[in-house]
Scaffold this motif. Structure first.
Motif, mmCIF file in Angstrom:
data_model
loop_
_atom_site.group_PDB
_atom_site.id
_atom_site.type_symbol
_atom_site.label_atom_id
_atom_site.label_comp_id
_atom_site.label_asym_id
_atom_site.label_seq_id
_atom_site.Cartn_x
_atom_site.Cartn_y
_atom_site.Cartn_z
ATOM 1 N N ILE A 130 0.518 -0.946 0.123
ATOM 2 C CA ILE A 130 0.095 -0.146 -0.005
ATOM 3 C C ILE A 130 0.966 1.415 0.344
ATOM 4 O O ILE A 130 0.810 2.438 -0.745
ATOM 5 N N ARG A 131 1.748 1.452 1.096
ATOM 6 C CA ARG A 131 3.089 2.716 0.915
ATOM 7 C C ARG A 131 3.282 2.342 -0.402
ATOM 8 O O ARG A 131 3.914 3.886 -0.932
ATOM 9 N N ALA A 132 3.843 1.347 -1.058
ATOM 10 C CA ALA A 132 4.889 1.464 -2.690
ATOM 11 C C ALA A 132 3.657 2.430 -3.553
ATOM 12 O O ALA A 132 3.761 2.782 -4.028
ATOM 13 N N ALA A 133 2.466 1.750 -3.550
ATOM 14 C CA ALA A 133 1.445 2.263 -4.384
ATOM 15 C C ALA A 133 1.003 3.275 -4.367
ATOM 16 O O ALA A 133 1.081 4.536 -4.602
ATOM 17 N N ALA A 134 1.217 4.491 -2.737
ATOM 18 C CA ALA A 134 0.160 5.494 -2.658
ATOM 19 C C ALA A 134 1.500 5.896 -3.082
ATOM 20 O O ALA A 134 1.265 7.820 -3.541
ATOM 21 N N GLU A 135 2.924 5.784 -3.399
ATOM 22 C CA GLU A 135 4.038 6.855 -3.419
ATOM 23 C C GLU A 135 4.136 6.725 -4.502
ATOM 24 O O GLU A 135 4.482 8.009 -5.458
ATOM 25 N N TRP A 136 4.108 6.128 -5.401
ATOM 26 C CA TRP A 136 3.983 6.117 -7.298
ATOM 27 C C TRP A 136 3.139 7.079 -7.575
ATOM 28 O O TRP A 136 3.131 7.813 -8.160
ATOM 29 N N ALA A 137 1.720 6.540 -7.238
ATOM 30 C CA ALA A 137 0.947 7.375 -7.342
ATOM 31 C C ALA A 137 0.976 8.724 -6.923
ATOM 32 O O ALA A 137 0.799 10.073 -8.143
ATOM 33 N N HIS A 138 0.908 9.566 -5.599
ATOM 34 C CA HIS A 138 1.526 10.820 -5.983
ATOM 35 C C HIS A 138 3.046 10.744 -6.333
ATOM 36 O O HIS A 138 2.686 12.421 -7.561
ATOM 37 N N GLU A 139 3.846 10.386 -6.918
ATOM 38 C CA GLU A 139 4.658 10.900 -7.968
ATOM 39 C C GLU A 139 4.196 11.279 -9.418
ATOM 40 O O GLU A 139 4.803 11.812 -9.949
#
Length: 247
Positions: free
Chosen positions: A91-100
């Motif tokens: 979840i953290r990885a997906a959120a950080e990717w989407a943020h960028e």
């Protein structure tokens, strides 16, 4: 008679969103509501936001979902309060990717969205929320205890509660309230790998609502998620491909 199109839980699936937009335009509703969870998980979060902002420019009421909080501000405790044992790395990885992927200007737009919006049509008050009145994280799950559902429905004077969050499309008539959950326009869990939305009709004191489906190329979206290669993408791709939550 007034008509409302409700959609939400797009989750970065721009292809599914476009299929729903085509269907909504054909229905010619008087109002459009978008019930949050706009970007997390799917392969095209920026394109999804741009399409939703076009809809907003045309008058759609757009709100923020719990996963939008995760993407905008990485506040995982607010976004996923039930995960008391810790937030998975996927979840953290997906959120950080989407943020960028969506960039600073879209992030600012996402974090400014309200948690709820209201509209009155034909003297009928309609609330659009993500989970339930007053909550972005407590939804109307079909297996929820009936007393809890009634308590959550009592958190508003609105005749119609338009929501999402569960990814399970449903129309629930309580008599004094009608709960319309549009399911998901991009990440549905009911076993039908199409995009779901809802069409609500208000005529005098009568409320009618029907779940609608829009087909899109689920295999193409699934392949795009797989190619991204984030932790958990194999499960996200399978979810889009099958229409069932895979984890």
């Amino acid at each position: 008679m007034a008509r409302i199109a409700l959609l939400g839980d797009v989750h970065g699936n721009a292809l599914a969103l476009e299929a729903v937009r085509v269907a909504v335009r054909a229905a010619r509703p008087d109002a459009v509501m978008v019930a949050g969870d706009l970007v997390l998980n799917g392969p095209e979060p920026a394109a999804a936001i741009d399409a939703i902002r076009e809809m907003e420019g045309d008058g759609a009421l757009v709100i923020q979902g719990n996963t939008d909080i995760a993407v905008a501000d990485f506040d995982y405790g607010a976004a996923f309060p039930w995960m008391s044992d810790g937030i998975p790395d996927s979840i953290r990885a997906a959120a950080e990717w989407a943020h960028e992927a969506i960039g600073p200007e879209r992030v600012d737009w996402l974090r400014r969205l309200p948690a709820e919006r209201r509209i009155r049509l034909d003297e009928t008050l309609v609330l659009v929320c993500h989970g339930s009145p007053g909550s972005q994280t407590e939804g109307f799950d079909p297996v929820l205890d009936a007393n809890v559902s009634l308590e959550r429905a009592s958190g508003t004077d609105a005749r119609i509660i338009a929501c999402g969050h569960t990814h399970l499309p449903e129309v629930r008539d309580l008599g004094w309230r009608v709960i319309v959950n549009s399911g998901s326009a991009g990440y549905v869990f009911d076993g039908d790998p199409t995009a779901s939305w809802a069409l609500i009709e208000i005529e005098a004191d009568e409320v009618r609502a029907e779940i609608q489906r829009a087909a899109f190329d689920a295999m193409a979206v699934s392949s795009a998620i797989s190619a991204r290669g984030l932790p958990g993408d194999v499960y996200r791709a399978a979810t889009v491909r099958t229409g069932k939550l895979v984890r």
